[in-house]
Design a protein around this motif. Structure first.
Motif, mmCIF file in Angstrom:
data_model
loop_
_atom_site.group_PDB
_atom_site.id
_atom_site.type_symbol
_atom_site.label_atom_id
_atom_site.label_comp_id
_atom_site.label_asym_id
_atom_site.label_seq_id
_atom_site.Cartn_x
_atom_site.Cartn_y
_atom_site.Cartn_z
ATOM 1 N N GLU A 176 0.856 -1.189 0.000
ATOM 2 C CA GLU A 176 0.000 0.000 0.000
ATOM 3 C C GLU A 176 0.887 1.233 0.000
ATOM 4 O O GLU A 176 1.786 1.369 0.840
ATOM 5 C CB GLU A 176 -0.908 0.027 1.226
ATOM 6 N N GLY A 177 0.675 2.118 -0.970
ATOM 7 C CA GLY A 177 1.300 3.431 -0.985
ATOM 8 C C GLY A 177 2.640 3.530 -1.672
ATOM 9 O O GLY A 177 2.955 4.560 -2.256
ATOM 10 N N VAL A 178 3.457 2.481 -1.616
ATOM 11 C CA VAL A 178 4.832 2.592 -2.106
ATOM 12 C C VAL A 178 4.898 2.465 -3.619
ATOM 13 O O VAL A 178 3.996 1.927 -4.263
ATOM 14 C CB VAL A 178 5.739 1.546 -1.440
ATOM 15 N N LYS A 179 6.022 2.924 -4.178
ATOM 16 C CA LYS A 179 6.305 2.775 -5.595
ATOM 17 C C LYS A 179 7.741 2.277 -5.741
ATOM 18 O O LYS A 179 8.423 2.028 -4.735
ATOM 19 C CB LYS A 179 6.085 4.086 -6.347
ATOM 20 N N ILE A 180 8.199 2.110 -6.972
ATOM 21 C CA ILE A 180 9.581 1.686 -7.186
ATOM 22 C C ILE A 180 10.354 2.783 -7.899
ATOM 23 O O ILE A 180 9.803 3.567 -8.673
ATOM 24 C CB ILE A 180 9.685 0.360 -7.965
ATOM 25 N N ILE B 187 16.865 -1.276 -8.804
ATOM 26 C CA ILE B 187 15.484 -1.033 -8.429
ATOM 27 C C ILE B 187 15.367 -1.031 -6.907
ATOM 28 O O ILE B 187 15.969 -1.853 -6.219
ATOM 29 C CB ILE B 187 14.552 -2.110 -9.016
ATOM 30 N N TYR B 188 14.589 -0.101 -6.375
ATOM 31 C CA TYR B 188 14.370 -0.029 -4.937
ATOM 32 C C TYR B 188 12.947 0.479 -4.675
ATOM 33 O O TYR B 188 12.257 0.963 -5.584
ATOM 34 C CB TYR B 188 15.399 0.882 -4.263
ATOM 35 N N VAL B 189 12.510 0.370 -3.425
ATOM 36 C CA VAL B 189 11.187 0.849 -3.030
ATOM 37 C C VAL B 189 11.313 2.300 -2.588
ATOM 38 O O VAL B 189 12.211 2.660 -1.811
ATOM 39 C CB VAL B 189 10.609 -0.016 -1.891
ATOM 40 N N THR B 190 10.397 3.133 -3.068
ATOM 41 C CA THR B 190 10.425 4.558 -2.760
ATOM 42 C C THR B 190 9.004 5.046 -2.481
ATOM 43 O O THR B 190 8.065 4.250 -2.404
ATOM 44 C CB THR B 190 11.077 5.347 -3.916
ATOM 45 N N ASN B 191 8.859 6.357 -2.303
ATOM 46 C CA ASN B 191 7.558 6.970 -2.040
ATOM 47 C C ASN B 191 6.951 6.441 -0.739
ATOM 48 O O ASN B 191 5.740 6.299 -0.604
ATOM 49 C CB ASN B 191 6.608 6.700 -3.213
ATOM 50 N N ILE B 192 7.811 6.149 0.233
ATOM 51 C CA ILE B 192 7.380 5.557 1.498
ATOM 52 C C ILE B 192 6.906 6.656 2.445
ATOM 53 O O ILE B 192 7.648 7.590 2.743
ATOM 54 C CB ILE B 192 8.529 4.769 2.153
ATOM 55 N N SER B 193 5.675 6.530 2.932
ATOM 56 C CA SER B 193 5.104 7.481 3.880
ATOM 57 C C SER B 193 4.557 6.744 5.092
ATOM 58 O O SER B 193 4.414 5.514 5.080
ATOM 59 C CB SER B 193 3.978 8.290 3.218
ATOM 60 N N ASN B 194 4.219 7.488 6.111
ATOM 61 C CA ASN B 194 3.674 6.921 7.336
ATOM 62 C C ASN B 194 2.419 6.096 7.046
ATOM 63 O O ASN B 194 1.497 6.567 6.383
ATOM 64 C CB ASN B 194 3.328 8.036 8.325
ATOM 65 N N GLY B 195 2.391 4.859 7.521
ATOM 66 C CA GLY B 195 1.238 3.986 7.344
ATOM 67 C C GLY B 195 1.306 3.094 6.136
ATOM 68 O O GLY B 195 0.498 2.165 6.013
ATOM 69 N N ASP B 196 2.230 3.358 5.217
ATOM 70 C CA ASP B 196 2.410 2.451 4.073
ATOM 71 C C ASP B 196 2.971 1.123 4.569
ATOM 72 O O ASP B 196 3.560 1.039 5.655
ATOM 73 C CB ASP B 196 3.376 3.052 3.051
ATOM 74 N N GLU C 117 5.184 13.380 8.642
ATOM 75 C CA GLU C 117 4.593 13.615 7.325
ATOM 76 C C GLU C 117 5.677 13.662 6.255
ATOM 77 O O GLU C 117 6.830 13.987 6.521
ATOM 78 C CB GLU C 117 3.807 14.923 7.318
ATOM 79 N N GLY C 118 5.272 13.352 5.019
ATOM 80 C CA GLY C 118 6.193 13.395 3.893
ATOM 81 C C GLY C 118 6.877 12.066 3.665
ATOM 82 O O GLY C 118 6.646 11.087 4.380
ATOM 83 N N GLU C 119 7.729 12.038 2.643
ATOM 84 C CA GLU C 119 8.448 10.811 2.323
ATOM 85 C C GLU C 119 9.533 10.556 3.363
ATOM 86 O O GLU C 119 10.254 11.477 3.758
ATOM 87 C CB GLU C 119 9.030 10.882 0.923
ATOM 88 N N LEU C 120 9.644 9.301 3.783
ATOM 89 C CA LEU C 120 10.504 8.955 4.911
ATOM 90 C C LEU C 120 11.900 8.519 4.478
ATOM 91 O O LEU C 120 12.896 9.049 4.942
ATOM 92 C CB LEU C 120 9.845 7.856 5.740
ATOM 93 N N PHE C 121 11.965 7.500 3.611
ATOM 94 C CA PHE C 121 13.256 6.950 3.183
ATOM 95 C C PHE C 121 13.023 6.030 1.999
ATOM 96 O O PHE C 121 11.878 5.715 1.651
ATOM 97 C CB PHE C 121 13.949 6.186 4.329
ATOM 98 N N ASN C 122 14.107 5.594 1.369
ATOM 99 C CA ASN C 122 14.076 4.579 0.322
ATOM 100 C C ASN C 122 14.587 3.259 0.900
ATOM 101 O O ASN C 122 15.371 3.241 1.850
ATOM 102 C CB ASN C 122 14.915 5.010 -0.880
ATOM 103 N N PHE C 123 14.188 2.145 0.286
ATOM 104 C CA PHE C 123 14.402 0.819 0.866
ATOM 105 C C PHE C 123 14.859 -0.105 -0.264
ATOM 106 O O PHE C 123 14.127 -0.351 -1.210
ATOM 107 C CB PHE C 123 13.068 0.356 1.464
ATOM 108 N N ASP C 124 16.106 -0.613 -0.174
ATOM 109 C CA ASP C 124 16.677 -1.389 -1.273
ATOM 110 C C ASP C 124 16.593 -2.899 -1.057
ATOM 111 O O ASP C 124 16.159 -3.629 -1.943
ATOM 112 C CB ASP C 124 18.136 -0.973 -1.485
ATOM 113 N N TRP C 125 17.051 -3.387 0.111
ATOM 114 C CA TRP C 125 17.007 -4.830 0.353
ATOM 115 C C TRP C 125 16.938 -5.101 1.844
ATOM 116 O O TRP C 125 17.170 -4.212 2.665
ATOM 117 C CB TRP C 125 18.200 -5.554 -0.266
ATOM 118 N N TRP C 126 16.607 -6.360 2.175
ATOM 119 C CA TRP C 126 16.547 -6.759 3.583
ATOM 120 C C TRP C 126 17.036 -8.192 3.742
ATOM 121 O O TRP C 126 17.091 -8.964 2.779
ATOM 122 C CB TRP C 126 15.126 -6.610 4.150
#
Length: 456
Positions: A344-348, A356-365, A444-453
């Motif tokens: 929910e909410g995120v994009k790549i 490729i990484y996950v971006t557009n991360i906001s609170n509650g996503d 509020e706003g974009e928090l961080f980008n997420f590449d791998w875990w």
């Protein structure tokens, strides 16, 4: 519609509902026209890409690639090809339904350019990079404007066939090089089929261009001794129907409708069928994502079984999709953050270092990853992240967005949105097989980008 404009309550309700949702299978963008391909142990799905728009026509500039090894978690690989790869074409919008096939270690990607015919790209890997080997249009069909939706198939004797077309159905034999046409048959190598009701069904409402149920989007394959031709049918809104034949070139016999009209389906549809790890899967698209519509579509998949006589049963589109995966996910190896069962909410996004990484991360996503096998237990969690803002937290939960909290990974400002750093967290009570949820928290706003875990 911007996915971020949902209220917190709306996101909570969606999150609770989508604990069991699997369709559409990609949520980070609008996709359509799925073309599945199995290579080695991986199922690849090439798609078109509807740009998020309020336009009253398709806005499509590139082709996307996704893959899975378990049928429930899908890894996004981003743009695999675009209209810009065809230097001979001046078309700027019209990256329509493609198909990819492997032969002798190379991958051939047949791409229709709306209004400019069908081109072909070649790569040494299913991930690309794809390049134009001929520098011109591959298909010189009856009407270039109507030369869309190519489907490619290699028969048991090694002969390759390319079908395509709207409103008619045409085919050519491909030479062994897969980038040229055998011109010894038809009109310069192109054979236009006789569109009869016996072959493709009687159209109830006659149309001057469409004489049968066939509309567009052919999909050719063979099972046993029978050849199957699936296609979008019956007009707008489109059904999916099929015909069968004893050879790859016919004669075709109409067999009926596979998928009729249902809620959430778009006014177009496009079939793709593949067998993978002992199961049969039917791909299609709907308009089921928030902001979806006839020009903002989303790829879906259903598992099915053939009838005893080889016929295809009616397939009902569902939100649940594939209930049971075919493998468990190993969390003790590096897993790309864009490997997602539901989000929910995120994009790549993409950059030169992380890919490729996950971006557009906001609170509650959040991101859901299904069927994660923690075995006897995990003690630590690592994540590669980047932030140019205040950062936030990754809540690591099992079973749901409000499920068992097993750890919290704090993410601070790393010095830039593409300046990657590895953060870690202690993990408690993560044993056995669970659905894993990464729930993102912060201001509020974009928090961080997420590449791998990875878990340890």
């Amino acid at each position: 519609m911007n996915f971020k404009k949902f209220s917190f309550l709306s996101l909570s309700l969606l999150g609770a509902f989508n604990l069991f949702a699997q369709n559409p299978i990609f949520q980070t963008m609008f996709t359509a026209d799925p073309a599945p391909m199995v290579y080695n142990d991986t199922l690849f799905v090439y798609t078109t890409h509807d740009e998020q728009t309020t336009s009253n026509f398709f806005t499509m500039h590139d082709w996307q690639l996704f893959s899975t090894v378990d049928m429930v978690n899908w890894t996004a690989h981003g743009t695999v090809a675009s209209l810009g790869d065809f230097k001979w074409s001046e078309v700027k919008n019209g990256a329509w339904a493609p198909q990819c096939i492997e032969r002798n270690g190379k991958f051939y990607f047949y791409c229709p350019i709306h209004g400019d015919g069908v081109g072909v790209l070649v790569a040494d890997s299913p991930y690309g990079p794809f390049k134009d080997p001929i520098g011109r249009r591959l298909v010189e069909g009856p009407r270039v404007w109507d030369d869309i939706d190519p489907t490619v198939f290699i028969d048991d004797d090694g002969q390759a066939y390319l079908y395509w077309g709207n409103p008619g159905l045409h085919y050519a034999k491909l030479n062994e090089d897969m980038i040229s046409i055998d011109t010894s048959i038809g009109n310069i190598g192109v054979v236009s089929l006789d569109m009869t009701p016996e072959a493709f069904g009687k159209r109830e409402v006659e149309h001057e261009r469409y004489k049968t149920n066939y509309e567009e989007a052919p999909w050719l394959y063979k099972r046993g001794d029978l050849y199957y031709m699936l296609f979008a049918a019956i007009g707008i809104p489109e059904y999916i129907a099929y015909s069968t034949a004893p050879t790859a070139t016919g004669p075709w016999t109409y067999r009926g409708v596979i998928m009729g009209r249902h809620p959430d389906l778009a006014f177009t549809n496009h079939p793709g069928v593949v067998d993978y790890k002992g199961n049969s899967y039917f791909f299609y698209h709907n308009q089921g994502l928030p902001g979806g519509g006839g020009f903002n579509r989303s790829v879906c998949v259903e598992q099915f079984n053939y009838n005893a006589d080889g016929s295809i049963p009616e397939i009902i589109p569902t939100k649940e999709g594939i209930v049971n995966g075919v493998a468990k996910l190993n969390p003790f190896i590096r897993v790309e953050a864009e490997t997602i069962a539901w989000s929910e909410g995120v994009k790549i996004g993409r950059d030169s270092e992380a890919g490729i990484y996950v971006t557009n991360i906001s609170n509650g996503d959040y991101i859901k990853v299904r069927d994660v096998d923690f075995g006897k237990g995990a003690k630590r969690f690592q994540a590669s992240v980047a932030s140019a803002t205040q950062g936030g937290q990754i809540e690591i939960r099992l079973g749901g967005v409000n499920g068992t909290l097993v750890g919290v990974c704090n993410v601070g400002n790393t010095g830039g949105a593409q300046k990657w750093d590895v953060k870690s967290a202690k993990i408690k009570k993560a044993k056995g097989v669970h659905d894993l949820y990464f729930v993102f928290k912060g201001a509020e706003g974009e928090l961080f980008n997420f590449d791998w875990w990875k878990f340890l």
